[in-house]
Design a protein around this motif. Structure first.
Motif, PDB file in Angstrom:
ATOM      1  N   ARG A  10      49.285  67.553 -27.007  1.00 29.25           N
ATOM      2  CA  ARG A  10      49.687  66.407 -26.365  1.00 29.25           C
ATOM      3  C   ARG A  10      49.613  66.192 -24.656  1.00 29.25           C
ATOM      4  N   GLY A  11      48.680  66.950 -24.150  1.00 29.75           N
ATOM      5  CA  GLY A  11      48.254  66.778 -22.925  1.00 29.75           C
ATOM      6  C   GLY A  11      48.932  67.897 -21.966  1.00 29.75           C
ATOM      7  N   ARG A  12      50.145  68.442 -22.408  1.00 28.93           N
ATOM      8  CA  ARG A  12      50.820  69.274 -21.213  1.00 28.93           C
ATOM      9  C   ARG A  12      50.411  70.808 -21.713  1.00 28.93           C
ATOM     10  N   GLY A  13      50.522  71.523 -20.593  1.00 32.26           N
ATOM     11  CA  GLY A  13      50.345  72.881 -20.884  1.00 32.26           C
ATOM     12  C   GLY A  13      48.775  73.270 -20.514  1.00 32.26           C
ATOM     13  N   THR A  14      48.093  72.149 -20.422  1.00 32.55           N
ATOM     14  CA  THR A  14      46.614  72.482 -19.994  1.00 32.55           C
ATOM     15  C   THR A  14      46.224  72.410 -18.636  1.00 32.55           C
ATOM     16  N   ARG A  15      47.552  72.159 -17.853  1.00 31.57           N
ATOM     17  CA  ARG A  15      47.319  71.947 -16.324  1.00 31.57           C
ATOM     18  C   ARG A  15      46.844  73.264 -15.717  1.00 31.57           C
ATOM     19  N   PRO A  16      46.173  73.321 -14.628  1.00 29.99           N
ATOM     20  CA  PRO A  16      45.884  74.502 -14.112  1.00 29.99           C
ATOM     21  C   PRO A  16      47.204  74.881 -13.105  1.00 29.99           C
ATOM     22  N   ALA A  17      47.202  76.301 -13.067  1.00 29.24           N
ATOM     23  CA  ALA A  17      48.643  76.887 -12.467  1.00 29.24           C
ATOM     24  C   ALA A  17      48.760  76.334 -11.386  1.00 29.24           C
ATOM     25  N   SER A  18      47.834  76.010 -10.446  1.00 31.76           N
ATOM     26  CA  SER A  18      48.310  75.117  -9.134  1.00 31.76           C
ATOM     27  C   SER A  18      49.177  73.775  -9.162  1.00 31.76           C
ATOM     28  N   ALA A  19      48.642  73.218 -10.312  1.00 28.29           N
ATOM     29  CA  ALA A  19      49.166  72.002 -10.539  1.00 28.29           C
ATOM     30  C   ALA A  19      50.683  72.022 -11.174  1.00 28.29           C
ATOM     31  N   ARG A  20      51.210  73.408 -11.630  1.00 23.59           N
ATOM     32  CA  ARG A  20      52.360  73.499 -12.373  1.00 23.59           C
ATOM     33  C   ARG A  20      53.441  73.158 -11.318  1.00 23.59           C
ATOM     34  N   SER A  21      54.528  72.878 -11.991  1.00 23.70           N
ATOM     35  CA  SER A  21      55.876  72.583 -11.279  1.00 23.70           C
ATOM     36  C   SER A  21      56.428  73.693 -10.360  1.00 23.70           C
ATOM     37  N   PRO A  22      57.054  73.622  -9.248  1.00 24.44           N
ATOM     38  CA  PRO A  22      57.504  74.581  -8.635  1.00 24.44           C
ATOM     39  C   PRO A  22      59.003  75.061  -9.230  1.00 24.44           C
ATOM     40  N   ARG A  23      59.483  73.990 -10.004  1.00 26.49           N
ATOM     41  CA  ARG A  23      60.748  74.077 -10.474  1.00 26.49           C
ATOM     42  C   ARG A  23      60.570  75.071 -11.783  1.00 26.49           C
ATOM     43  N   ARG A  24      59.388  75.201 -12.421  1.00 23.96           N
ATOM     44  CA  ARG A  24      59.011  75.854 -13.507  1.00 23.96           C
ATOM     45  C   ARG A  24      59.013  77.198 -13.111  1.00 23.96           C
ATOM     46  N   ASP A  25      58.388  77.560 -12.042  1.00 21.71           N
ATOM     47  CA  ASP A  25      58.083  78.876 -11.359  1.00 21.71           C
ATOM     48  C   ASP A  25      59.355  79.512 -11.179  1.00 21.71           C
ATOM     49  N   ARG A  26      60.476  78.687 -10.391  1.00 24.52           N
ATOM     50  CA  ARG A  26      61.685  79.207 -10.089  1.00 24.52           C
ATOM     51  C   ARG A  26      62.396  79.553 -11.422  1.00 24.52           C
ATOM     52  N   GLN A  27      62.484  78.646 -12.230  1.00 20.87           N
ATOM     53  CA  GLN A  27      63.009  79.312 -13.701  1.00 20.87           C
ATOM     54  C   GLN A  27      62.531  80.549 -13.969  1.00 20.87           C
ATOM     55  N   ARG A  28      61.306  80.851 -13.915  1.00 23.55           N
ATOM     56  CA  ARG A  28      60.943  82.216 -14.325  1.00 23.55           C
ATOM     57  C   ARG A  28      61.498  83.201 -13.476  1.00 23.55           C
ATOM     58  N   GLY A  29      61.874  82.835 -12.298  1.00 26.60           N
ATOM     59  CA  GLY A  29      62.771  83.903 -11.382  1.00 26.60           C
ATOM     60  C   GLY A  29      63.960  83.974 -11.989  1.00 26.60           C
ATOM     61  N   ALA A  30      64.546  83.121 -12.604  1.00 27.41           N
ATOM     62  CA  ALA A  30      65.895  83.153 -13.121  1.00 27.41           C
ATOM     63  C   ALA A  30      65.926  83.977 -14.435  1.00 27.41           C
ATOM     64  N   ASP A  31      64.948  84.350 -14.988  1.00 23.92           N
ATOM     65  CA  ASP A  31      64.815  85.232 -16.155  1.00 23.92           C
ATOM     66  C   ASP A  31      64.685  86.670 -15.996  1.00 23.92           C
ATOM     67  N   PRO A  32      65.660  87.503 -16.251  1.00 26.19           N
ATOM     68  CA  PRO A  32      65.710  88.876 -16.107  1.00 26.19           C
ATOM     69  C   PRO A  32      64.424  89.497 -16.434  1.00 26.19           C
ATOM     70  N   ILE A  33      64.011  89.014 -17.790  1.00 23.95           N
ATOM     71  CA  ILE A  33      62.731  89.739 -18.179  1.00 23.95           C
ATOM     72  C   ILE A  33      61.462  89.455 -17.217  1.00 23.95           C
ATOM     73  N   GLN A  34      61.479  88.456 -17.072  1.00 25.49           N
ATOM     74  CA  GLN A  34      60.436  87.944 -15.954  1.00 25.49           C
ATOM     75  C   GLN A  34      60.624  88.647 -14.682  1.00 25.49           C
ATOM     76  N   ARG A  35      61.926  88.858 -14.037  1.00 32.40           N
ATOM     77  CA  ARG A  35      62.006  89.707 -13.005  1.00 32.40           C
ATOM     78  C   ARG A  35      61.612  91.095 -13.221  1.00 32.40           C
ATOM     79  N   ALA A  36      61.847  91.675 -14.331  1.00 33.75           N
ATOM     80  CA  ALA A  36      61.604  92.887 -14.548  1.00 33.75           C
ATOM     81  C   ALA A  36      60.009  93.187 -14.581  1.00 33.75           C
ATOM     82  N   ARG A  37      59.387  92.254 -15.277  1.00 32.99           N
ATOM     83  CA  ARG A  37      57.778  92.353 -14.907  1.00 32.99           C
ATOM     84  C   ARG A  37      57.517  92.221 -13.788  1.00 32.99           C
ATOM     85  N   PHE A  38      57.792  91.422 -12.727  1.00 33.68           N
ATOM     86  CA  PHE A  38      57.482  91.103 -11.508  1.00 33.68           C
ATOM     87  C   PHE A  38      57.674  92.683 -10.768  1.00 33.68           C
TER      88      PHE A  38
END
Length: 142
Positions: A10-38
């Motif tokens: 549908r045209g989503r998910g193919t954008r480069p990482a630099s075009a990704r929403s900062p909100r989405r990246d903040r949501q990753r920081g809210a996930d304990p599994i993502q924080r553990a990976r980090f």
């Protein structure tokens, strides 16, 4: 089927990482599994940095024990890089495997760069030197 009928179609998910929403990246920081990976990536890369710093210091000083430390450091840096790339791919998901994605380009280039010739032999030589110096005693490397 989910991949082909999913966001990329549908045209989503193919954008480069630099075009990704900062909100989405903040949501990753809210996930304990993502924080553990980090956290795992942070400890791997910082630890490797400490090895590199010590190896560079000994090599610059032309210390007699520089070579074994440099040999071991090669493997430490390679492992840290490979583990960090794997964690990054897991964090991003299938988007990390799209040929046009930034993370795919970086991990392919870095994966090639990190590959050292005869890594097992280098690690073996370093371990033999440490064992010969009684690394469990009053060893200057500890």
């Amino acid at each position: 089927m989910a991949v082909y009928g999913g966001p990329a179609r549908r045209g989503r998910g193919t954008r480069p990482a630099s075009a990704r929403s900062p909100r989405r990246d903040r949501q990753r920081g809210a996930d304990p599994i993502q924080r553990a990976r980090f956290a795992a990536c942070l400890t791997e890369t910082r630890s490797a940095g400490l090895w590199v710093r010590q190896a560079a210091h000994l090599a610059e000083a032309q210390a007699s024990d520089a070579i074994p430390l440099v040999l071991m450091t090669r493997g430490v840096v390679e492992e840290a890089g490979l583990k960090t790339m794997e964690a990054a791919a897991r964090s991003v998901g299938t988007a990390s495997f799209f040929a046009a994605s930034r993370i795919d380009r970086i991990t392919r280039d870095l994966g090639l760069y990190l590959r050292q010739p005869v890594p097992d032999q280098a690690r073996d030589r370093a371990a033999a030197a440490w064992l010969e110096d009684d690394c469990w005693g009053d060893d200057r490397w500890w």
